[in-house]
Design a protein around this motif. Structure first.
Motif, short mmCIF file in Angstrom:
data_model
loop_
_atom_site.label_atom_id
_atom_site.label_comp_id
_atom_site.label_asym_id
_atom_site.label_seq_id
_atom_site.Cartn_x
_atom_site.Cartn_y
_atom_site.Cartn_z
N PRO A 1 58.60 49.06 42.07
CA PRO A 1 58.13 50.44 42.27
C PRO A 1 58.39 50.92 43.70
O PRO A 1 58.02 50.26 44.65
CB PRO A 1 56.63 50.36 42.01
CG PRO A 1 56.44 49.12 41.21
CD PRO A 1 57.54 48.18 41.64
N CYS B 1 61.56 56.29 34.70
CA CYS B 1 60.20 55.77 34.90
C CYS B 1 59.43 55.93 33.60
O CYS B 1 59.57 56.93 32.90
CB CYS B 1 59.54 56.58 36.01
SG CYS B 1 57.82 56.16 36.28
N SER B 2 58.61 54.94 33.27
CA SER B 2 57.81 55.00 32.06
C SER B 2 56.39 54.51 32.36
O SER B 2 56.21 53.48 32.99
CB SER B 2 58.42 54.12 30.97
OG SER B 2 57.54 54.01 29.89
N THR B 3 55.42 55.26 31.90
CA THR B 3 54.03 54.82 32.06
C THR B 3 53.64 53.84 30.96
O THR B 3 52.61 53.18 31.05
CB THR B 3 53.07 56.01 32.02
OG1 THR B 3 53.25 56.69 30.77
CG2 THR B 3 53.33 56.96 33.17
N GLU B 4 54.45 53.71 29.92
CA GLU B 4 54.15 52.84 28.78
C GLU B 4 54.78 51.47 28.88
O GLU B 4 54.45 50.58 28.13
CB GLU B 4 54.62 53.52 27.48
CG GLU B 4 53.98 54.86 27.23
CD GLU B 4 52.47 54.75 27.05
OE1 GLU B 4 52.00 53.81 26.40
OE2 GLU B 4 51.77 55.62 27.58
N PRO C 1 57.83 49.47 35.19
CA PRO C 1 57.81 50.94 35.26
C PRO C 1 59.11 51.62 35.63
O PRO C 1 59.31 52.76 35.27
CB PRO C 1 56.74 51.22 36.32
CG PRO C 1 56.69 49.99 37.14
CD PRO C 1 57.05 48.85 36.23
#
Length: 116
Positions: free
Chosen positions: A59, A87-90, A94
């Protein structure tokens, strides 16, 4: 660091780029040269019909840092490569990086040695 066994398994047309990225400290997770897989793999969507490398990124602290990493990756790959970062929050990882060479760029340019 990528092992000699892993390098031997890579598609020949993408091998040098994957090695350069790993030697520069990036973690690659998938790659293909867009021509070495079977017709069935392309038809099923399991293989992409253009040279590409995917990997993960730690990150970044800022968007600017992320842009700098994307520029660095594109420079490591060489001319005519495009780097995209998502980018993915799931996802447990990330930040993903996708590097591709558009189909219009001749393969000779892909295989040219890096300028470093």
């Amino acid at each position: 660091m990528i092992s000699a066994e892993e390098i031997a398994l890579l598609d020949p047309g993408i091998r040098d780029v994957v090695v350069r990225l790993n030697n520069a400290g990036y973690v690659t997770t998938d790659s293909g040269d867009g021509v070495s897989k079977s017709d069935d793999a392309f038809a099923s969507g399991c293989a992409l019909p253009f040279p590409h490398v995917m990997g993960t990124l730690p990150p970044p602290r800022t968007i600017r840092a992320l842009q700098n990493v994307a520029r660095d990756i594109a420079e490591v790959c060489g001319p005519n490569w495009v780097c995209e970062v998502s980018c993915s929050t799931e996802d447990p990882v990330p930040f993903w990086v996708f590097v591709a060479r558009p189909k219009a760029v001749p393969t000779e340019d892909l295989l040219a040695p890096s300028s470093d």
